[in-house]
Motif scaffolding. Structure first.
Motif, PDB file in Angstrom:
ATOM      1  N   ARG A  17       0.835  -1.210   0.000  1.00 53.99           N
ATOM      2  CA  ARG A  17       0.000   0.000   0.000  1.00 53.99           C
ATOM      3  C   ARG A  17       0.865   1.253   0.000  1.00 53.99           C
ATOM      4  N   TYR A  18       1.854   1.257   0.891  1.00 55.86           N
ATOM      5  CA  TYR A  18       2.770   2.404   0.936  1.00 55.86           C
ATOM      6  C   TYR A  18       3.458   2.595  -0.415  1.00 55.86           C
ATOM      7  N   LEU A  19       3.986   1.502  -0.941  1.00 56.99           N
ATOM      8  CA  LEU A  19       4.727   1.594  -2.205  1.00 56.99           C
ATOM      9  C   LEU A  19       3.859   2.077  -3.351  1.00 56.99           C
ATOM     10  N   TYR A  20       2.664   1.547  -3.468  1.00 58.34           N
ATOM     11  CA  TYR A  20       1.782   1.976  -4.562  1.00 58.34           C
ATOM     12  C   TYR A  20       1.465   3.465  -4.456  1.00 58.34           C
ATOM     13  N   ILE A  27       3.561  11.706  -1.732  1.00 53.72           N
ATOM     14  CA  ILE A  27       4.706  11.803  -0.833  1.00 53.72           C
ATOM     15  C   ILE A  27       4.289  11.833   0.636  1.00 53.72           C
ATOM     16  N   ASP A  28       3.013  12.086   0.921  1.00 50.38           N
ATOM     17  CA  ASP A  28       2.563  12.217   2.310  1.00 50.38           C
ATOM     18  C   ASP A  28       2.708  10.929   3.117  1.00 50.38           C
ATOM     19  N   GLY A  47      13.054  -1.908  -0.498  1.00 53.08           N
ATOM     20  CA  GLY A  47      12.214  -0.719  -0.448  1.00 53.08           C
ATOM     21  C   GLY A  47      12.896   0.480  -1.097  1.00 53.08           C
ATOM     22  N   MET A  48      14.192   0.603  -0.874  1.00 54.83           N
ATOM     23  CA  MET A  48      14.941   1.713  -1.451  1.00 54.83           C
ATOM     24  C   MET A  48      14.998   1.609  -2.975  1.00 54.83           C
ATOM     25  N   PHE A  49      15.027   0.387  -3.501  1.00 49.58           N
ATOM     26  CA  PHE A  49      15.050   0.207  -4.958  1.00 49.58           C
ATOM     27  C   PHE A  49      13.829   0.873  -5.585  1.00 49.58           C
ATOM     28  N   LYS A  50      12.676   0.684  -4.967  1.00 51.10           N
ATOM     29  CA  LYS A  50      11.432   1.272  -5.485  1.00 51.10           C
ATOM     30  C   LYS A  50      11.348   2.764  -5.178  1.00 51.10           C
ATOM     31  N   LYS A  53      13.181   4.994  -7.588  1.00 52.42           N
ATOM     32  CA  LYS A  53      12.447   5.088  -8.861  1.00 52.42           C
ATOM     33  C   LYS A  53      11.342   6.137  -8.740  1.00 52.42           C
ATOM     34  N   ALA A  54      10.606   6.088  -7.633  1.00 46.05           N
ATOM     35  CA  ALA A  54       9.528   7.060  -7.422  1.00 46.05           C
ATOM     36  C   ALA A  54      10.092   8.477  -7.320  1.00 46.05           C
ATOM     37  N   ALA A  55      11.201   8.616  -6.614  1.00 48.41           N
ATOM     38  CA  ALA A  55      11.812   9.945  -6.455  1.00 48.41           C
ATOM     39  C   ALA A  55      12.217  10.514  -7.808  1.00 48.41           C
TER      40      ALA A  55
END
Length: 168
Positions: A17-20, A27-28, A47-50, A53-55
């Protein structure tokens, strides 16, 4: 045993859920996700790998997250000489890509010194594990920012290129 399995699936659901949400640019929930990762040592790198990518996709500032997990990232750099399982190879491939992504993150925020170091680290690991796609990505990126590199960085890049040529 069934309760333990249910608990594990609930944890995975929370992480997903957090990742999606983060991958969608929300970002909240970042602070909550970072706390979630902090409590699960084995999940930090994945988690950092994803997260990187989001950043990069949503132009998020995750400097404090990279700083918080700096030691975890650094420690993985130093265990690259081991010969691992198939799972280790997958993690190493993802780690090389992650380092390239972190390099992009810093380059996109006008911090060439840090970005170039991550690019070169990515190239070193990519060469060691034969990740050709990541090496090509580093070559292309480095070529476009070569003018920003110091003499030491250019020397390290040239040395790494020689290593790549030897193994091919």
């Amino acid at each position: 045993m069934a309760e333990l399995t249910k608990k594990q699936f609930r944890e995975w659901a929370a992480a997903n859920r957090y990742l999606y949400q983060i991958l969608a640019g929300k970002i909240d929930v970042l602070d909550e996700y970072v706390e979630y990762l902090s409590a699960r040592e084995n999940e930090i790198l994945r988690g950092m790998f994803k997260l990187i990518k989001a950043a990069n996709t949503h132009n998020m500032n995750i400097d404090y997250v990279l700083e918080r997990f700096k030691m975890k990232i650094s420690s993985h750099m130093f265990i690259q000489d081991r010969v691992g399982s198939y799972t280790d190879q997958i993690i190493d491939d993802r780690f090389a890509i992650f380092l390239m992504d972190v390099g992009d993150y810093y380059l996109n925020s006008d911090r060439a010194r840090v970005g170039i170091q991550f690019l070169l680290d990515s190239l070193a690991i990519s060469a060691k594990i034969n990740n050709d796609a990541c090496m090509v990505r580093v070559f292309c990126t480095f070529d476009s920012i070569r003018h920003l590199a110091t003499n030491e960085e250019l020397h390290r890049y040239t040395t790494l290129l020689k290593e790549v040529r030897k193994t091919r």
